[in-house]
Design a protein around this motif. Structure first.
Motif, PDB file in Angstrom:
ATOM      1  N   GLN A  25       6.488  10.544  18.682  1.00 36.45           N
ATOM      2  CA  GLN A  25       5.143  11.050  18.959  1.00 36.45           C
ATOM      3  C   GLN A  25       4.079  10.090  18.430  1.00 36.45           C
ATOM      4  OE1 GLN A  25       4.064  14.731  17.023  1.00 36.45           O
ATOM      5  NE2 GLN A  25       2.447  15.190  18.508  1.00 36.45           N
ATOM      6  N   ILE A  26       4.325   9.531  17.240  1.00 36.37           N
ATOM      7  CA  ILE A  26       3.380   8.568  16.673  1.00 36.37           C
ATOM      8  C   ILE A  26       3.241   7.367  17.592  1.00 36.37           C
ATOM      9  CG2 ILE A  26       2.927   7.042  14.709  1.00 36.37           C
ATOM     10  CD1 ILE A  26       4.583   9.030  13.010  1.00 36.37           C
ATOM     11  N   ARG A  27       4.341   6.970  18.173  1.00 32.63           N
ATOM     12  CA  ARG A  27       4.358   5.769  19.013  1.00 32.63           C
ATOM     13  C   ARG A  27       3.743   6.042  20.384  1.00 32.63           C
ATOM     14  NH1 ARG A  27       9.710   4.756  18.500  1.00 32.63           N
ATOM     15  NH2 ARG A  27       9.201   4.074  16.397  1.00 32.63           N
ATOM     16  N   ARG A  28       4.016   7.213  20.953  1.00 33.58           N
ATOM     17  CA  ARG A  28       3.594   7.487  22.327  1.00 33.58           C
ATOM     18  C   ARG A  28       2.250   8.208  22.424  1.00 33.58           C
ATOM     19  NH1 ARG A  28       9.483   9.945  24.102  1.00 33.58           N
ATOM     20  NH2 ARG A  28      10.695   8.015  23.883  1.00 33.58           N
ATOM     21  N   HIS A  78       0.817  -1.212   0.000  1.00 36.85           N
ATOM     22  CA  HIS A  78       0.000   0.000   0.000  1.00 36.85           C
ATOM     23  C   HIS A  78       0.851   1.263   0.000  1.00 36.85           C
ATOM     24  CE1 HIS A  78      -3.233  -2.812   1.137  1.00 36.85           C
ATOM     25  NE2 HIS A  78      -4.034  -1.891   0.630  1.00 36.85           N
ATOM     26  N   GLY A  79       2.142   1.127  -0.167  1.00 35.47           N
ATOM     27  CA  GLY A  79       3.003   2.291  -0.327  1.00 35.47           C
ATOM     28  C   GLY A  79       3.846   2.666   0.858  1.00 35.47           C
ATOM     29  N   VAL A  80       3.664   2.011   1.996  1.00 32.59           N
ATOM     30  CA  VAL A  80       4.458   2.333   3.186  1.00 32.59           C
ATOM     31  C   VAL A  80       5.904   1.930   2.955  1.00 32.59           C
ATOM     32  CG1 VAL A  80       4.802   1.785   5.612  1.00 32.59           C
ATOM     33  CG2 VAL A  80       2.505   2.180   4.737  1.00 32.59           C
ATOM     34  N   ARG A  81       6.843   2.817   3.304  1.00 32.55           N
ATOM     35  CA  ARG A  81       8.250   2.551   3.035  1.00 32.55           C
ATOM     36  C   ARG A  81       9.137   2.629   4.268  1.00 32.55           C
ATOM     37  NH1 ARG A  81       6.196   0.591  -0.464  1.00 32.55           N
ATOM     38  NH2 ARG A  81       6.418   0.860  -2.715  1.00 32.55           N
ATOM     39  N   SER A  82       8.551   2.609   5.469  1.00 34.56           N
ATOM     40  CA  SER A  82       9.356   2.567   6.685  1.00 34.56           C
ATOM     41  C   SER A  82       8.462   2.128   7.829  1.00 34.56           C
ATOM     42  CB  SER A  82       9.975   3.936   6.996  1.00 34.56           C
ATOM     43  OG  SER A  82       8.994   4.849   7.445  1.00 34.56           O
ATOM     44  N   SER A  83       9.096   1.694   8.916  1.00 36.30           N
ATOM     45  CA  SER A  83       8.330   1.268  10.078  1.00 36.30           C
ATOM     46  C   SER A  83       7.547   2.425  10.701  1.00 36.30           C
ATOM     47  CB  SER A  83       9.266   0.635  11.116  1.00 36.30           C
ATOM     48  OG  SER A  83       8.545   0.217  12.253  1.00 36.30           O
ATOM     49  N   PRO A  84       8.139   3.637  10.868  1.00 29.96           N
ATOM     50  CA  PRO A  84       7.339   4.751  11.397  1.00 29.96           C
ATOM     51  C   PRO A  84       6.148   5.092  10.505  1.00 29.96           C
ATOM     52  CG  PRO A  84       9.669   5.242  11.619  1.00 29.96           C
ATOM     53  CD  PRO A  84       9.571   4.002  10.786  1.00 29.96           C
ATOM     54  N   GLU A  85       6.322   4.990   9.184  1.00 28.76           N
ATOM     55  CA  GLU A  85       5.190   5.230   8.291  1.00 28.76           C
ATOM     56  C   GLU A  85       4.089   4.204   8.541  1.00 28.76           C
ATOM     57  OE1 GLU A  85       5.991   5.626   4.108  1.00 28.76           O
ATOM     58  OE2 GLU A  85       7.881   6.659   4.505  1.00 28.76           O
ATOM     59  N   ALA A  86       4.485   2.965   8.740  1.00 31.38           N
ATOM     60  CA  ALA A  86       3.499   1.919   9.004  1.00 31.38           C
ATOM     61  C   ALA A  86       2.751   2.197  10.303  1.00 31.38           C
ATOM     62  CB  ALA A  86       4.187   0.555   9.066  1.00 31.38           C
ATOM     63  N   GLU A  87       3.462   2.695  11.302  1.00 29.38           N
ATOM     64  CA  GLU A  87       2.811   3.023  12.572  1.00 29.38           C
ATOM     65  C   GLU A  87       1.855   4.205  12.407  1.00 29.38           C
ATOM     66  OE1 GLU A  87       6.030   3.609  15.232  1.00 29.38           O
ATOM     67  OE2 GLU A  87       6.534   1.484  15.371  1.00 29.38           O
ATOM     68  N   LEU A  88       2.238   5.185  11.563  1.00 25.85           N
ATOM     69  CA  LEU A  88       1.334   6.304  11.295  1.00 25.85           C
ATOM     70  C   LEU A  88       0.104   5.808  10.543  1.00 25.85           C
ATOM     71  CD1 LEU A  88       0.711   9.320  11.354  1.00 25.85           C
ATOM     72  CD2 LEU A  88       2.022   9.562   9.225  1.00 25.85           C
ATOM     73  N   ARG A 118      -3.683  11.452  15.683  1.00 27.38           N
ATOM     74  CA  ARG A 118      -4.905  11.243  14.897  1.00 27.38           C
ATOM     75  C   ARG A 118      -5.830  12.452  14.994  1.00 27.38           C
ATOM     76  NH1 ARG A 118      -5.735   6.480  16.445  1.00 27.38           N
ATOM     77  NH2 ARG A 118      -7.084   6.870  18.223  1.00 27.38           N
ATOM     78  N   ARG A 119      -5.948  13.027  16.186  1.00 27.23           N
ATOM     79  CA  ARG A 119      -6.819  14.182  16.377  1.00 27.23           C
ATOM     80  C   ARG A 119      -6.300  15.401  15.606  1.00 27.23           C
ATOM     81  NH1 ARG A 119      -6.741  13.978  21.313  1.00 27.23           N
ATOM     82  NH2 ARG A 119      -5.273  15.648  21.852  1.00 27.23           N
ATOM     83  N   LEU A 120      -4.983  15.593  15.588  1.00 30.76           N
ATOM     84  CA  LEU A 120      -4.397  16.711  14.853  1.00 30.76           C
ATOM     85  C   LEU A 120      -4.695  16.605  13.360  1.00 30.76           C
ATOM     86  CD1 LEU A 120      -0.919  17.036  16.618  1.00 30.76           C
ATOM     87  CD2 LEU A 120      -2.758  18.723  16.642  1.00 30.76           C
ATOM     88  N   VAL A 121      -4.546  15.404  12.811  1.00 28.93           N
ATOM     89  CA  VAL A 121      -4.810  15.213  11.382  1.00 28.93           C
ATOM     90  C   VAL A 121      -6.296  15.400  11.091  1.00 28.93           C
ATOM     91  CG1 VAL A 121      -4.664  13.609   9.445  1.00 28.93           C
ATOM     92  CG2 VAL A 121      -2.817  13.687  11.131  1.00 28.93           C
ATOM     93  N   GLU A 122      -7.138  14.859  11.954  1.00 28.45           N
ATOM     94  CA  GLU A 122      -8.588  15.010  11.755  1.00 28.45           C
ATOM     95  C   GLU A 122      -9.006  16.472  11.812  1.00 28.45           C
ATOM     96  OE1 GLU A 122     -10.141  10.742  13.620  1.00 28.45           O
ATOM     97  OE2 GLU A 122     -10.178  12.577  14.828  1.00 28.45           O
ATOM     98  N   ASP A 123      -8.475  17.208  12.790  1.00 29.19           N
ATOM     99  CA  ASP A 123      -8.821  18.632  12.919  1.00 29.19           C
ATOM    100  C   ASP A 123      -8.351  19.420  11.701  1.00 29.19           C
ATOM    101  OD1 ASP A 123      -9.947  18.080  15.346  1.00 29.19           O
ATOM    102  OD2 ASP A 123      -8.279  18.858  16.551  1.00 29.19           O
ATOM    103  N   ALA A 124      -7.133  19.132  11.243  1.00 31.30           N
ATOM    104  CA  ALA A 124      -6.613  19.823  10.067  1.00 31.30           C
ATOM    105  C   ALA A 124      -7.460  19.512   8.836  1.00 31.30           C
ATOM    106  CB  ALA A 124      -5.162  19.436   9.828  1.00 31.30           C
ATOM    107  N   ALA A 127      -1.216   2.823  10.698  1.00 30.70           N
ATOM    108  CA  ALA A 127      -2.055   2.094  11.648  1.00 30.70           C
ATOM    109  C   ALA A 127      -2.789   3.057  12.574  1.00 30.70           C
ATOM    110  CB  ALA A 127      -1.193   1.120  12.457  1.00 30.70           C
ATOM    111  N   CYS A 128      -2.115   4.133  12.961  1.00 26.12           N
ATOM    112  CA  CYS A 128      -2.723   5.137  13.839  1.00 26.12           C
ATOM    113  C   CYS A 128      -3.917   5.801  13.161  1.00 26.12           C
ATOM    114  CB  CYS A 128      -1.669   6.174  14.228  1.00 26.12           C
ATOM    115  SG  CYS A 128      -2.316   7.694  14.951  1.00 26.12           S
ATOM    116  N   LEU A 129      -3.743   6.228  11.914  1.00 25.14           N
ATOM    117  CA  LEU A 129      -4.786   6.976  11.214  1.00 25.14           C
ATOM    118  C   LEU A 129      -5.877   6.085  10.643  1.00 25.14           C
ATOM    119  CD1 LEU A 129      -2.613   9.655   9.364  1.00 25.14           C
ATOM    120  CD2 LEU A 129      -3.737   9.796  11.601  1.00 25.14           C
TER     121      LEU A 129
END
Length: 346
Positions: A290-293, A201-211, A299-305, A213-215
């Motif tokens: 920040q994504i991890r903790r 699906h285009g994810v190219r790093s572990s932090p991206e994968a965590e983001l 998620r709220r920041l992205v939704e609000d934006a 999953a978060c969103l």
């Protein structure tokens, strides 16, 4: 009076062999050049040699290098063995490969060799057809080594990192990985298949994968395009963000500290930010910590934006041209998730 000459030291007979094999030899090779078991025993007891593996000796003392340990492992299992798993990834230069002391070698199923010392023997019905010749041993292809290594891991973050790095740094491609995931079937591949689905699906790093999953837990956000190929109004290529919400022109960037320590890296990030901003894109930056903790806050920041941009009718001239596939965009190749007539994500 007959003079009896002293017995000749047999060691000079093995100098060429030792040089060729970085001072790693087998008992059979020593016997072939006339060195008996008693001499091996004495040299080992005196500390001049060391027994590395059963019937495998190092003709030096001290700590062996990784290359010497690889040679010893290959000599121990015999012809046909193929180095795989984390040790193979380290040989290729994977940054996120787990550091392990043991080395895994694939051998033909009928081989009568047991695991010993730093060698783990894996019997396989089919060896890797794309293995590479390293001279004194064979190395499995990156795709086979990645899947074999990840099957032995229990940490999804590490599996994601290894899988993403394989594509990000062009060690292999999705076709080859797909073949290996299919070959492995259901045997210890739950994390492998999850990480591979994210890469598809285009994810190219572990932090991206965590983001991702978060969103993905959001009930507000539409589908996010990961590592898209963005174009300006004139068709020119634009920097590729980690994620993109086209209906609100929001770009998501995962900014890992290790990639921003050098001034040149920081300037490159600023240039990418400014290039997208001048076309009306809002860029949100998130560090992996920040994504991890704080996933709920992210998620709220992205939704609000997203809600704010949609309500204000923000306009943007950026076009989405498809997945990114160039090294200049810091991404690896990307294929269609499913090919006709076959599935690897079950």
């Amino acid at each position: 009076m007959t003079t009896v000459s002293a017995p000749r030291d047999p060691r000079p007979d093995i100098e060429e062999l030792a040089d060729r094999q970085q001072h790693i030899v087998t008992r059979r090779q020593l016997l072939t050049v006339g060195i008996d078991d008693m001499h091996m025993y004495r040299q080992t007891r005196r500390g001049r040699w060391q027994r590395v593996l059963p019937a495998t000796y190092a003709l030096v003392s001290g700590t062996l290098t990784d290359e010497q340990r690889r040679i010893a492992a290959a000599l121990y299992v015999g012809r046909g063995g193929q180095l795989t798993g984390p040790a193979a990834l380290n040989w290729y230069g994977f940054r996120y490969a787990p550091k392990v002391d043991r080395m895994h070698l694939l051998v033909p199923h009928g081989t009568r060799r047991a695991s010993a010392g730093h060698v783990v023997v894996w019997r396989a019905l089919a060896l890797d057809e794309h293995a590479r010749d390293a001279g004194l041993y064979q190395i499995c292809s990156p795709a086979r080594a990645v899947v074999d290594a990840c099957r032995g891991l229990r940490d999804l973050r590490t599996v994601r990192s290894v899988m993403a790095e394989a594509i990000q740094r062009d060690f292999t491609d999705l076709h080859a990985l797909d073949e290996e995931v299919i070959r492995a079937g259901r045997s210890r591949t739950a994390l492998v298949r999850q990480a591979f689905a994210e890469v598809l699906h285009g994810v190219r790093s572990s932090p991206e994968a965590e983001l991702r999953a978060c969103l993905s837990a959001s009930r507000v956000l539409p589908e996010i395009i990961w590592n898209p190929r963005l174009l300006g109004p004139d068709g020119s290529r634009l920097p590729t963000p980690d994620g993109y919400l086209p209906d609100a022109a929001i770009a998501l960037e995962v900014d890992s500290q290790e990639f921003h320590l050098a001034p040149a890296d920081w300037r490159r990030t600023m240039d990418r930010h400014n290039e997208l901003s001048r076309y009306g894109v809002l860029i949100l930056h998130f560090p992996p910590s920040q994504i991890r903790r704080e996933p709920e806050r992210v998620r709220r920041l992205v939704e609000d934006a997203h809600r704010s941009r949609r309500a204000s009718g923000a306009r943007c001239e950026v076009l989405v041209g498809g997945p990114s596939s160039t090294e200049n965009d810091k991404k690896g190749p990307f294929l269609t998730p499913q090919q006709p007539g076959r599935r690897s994500i079950r």
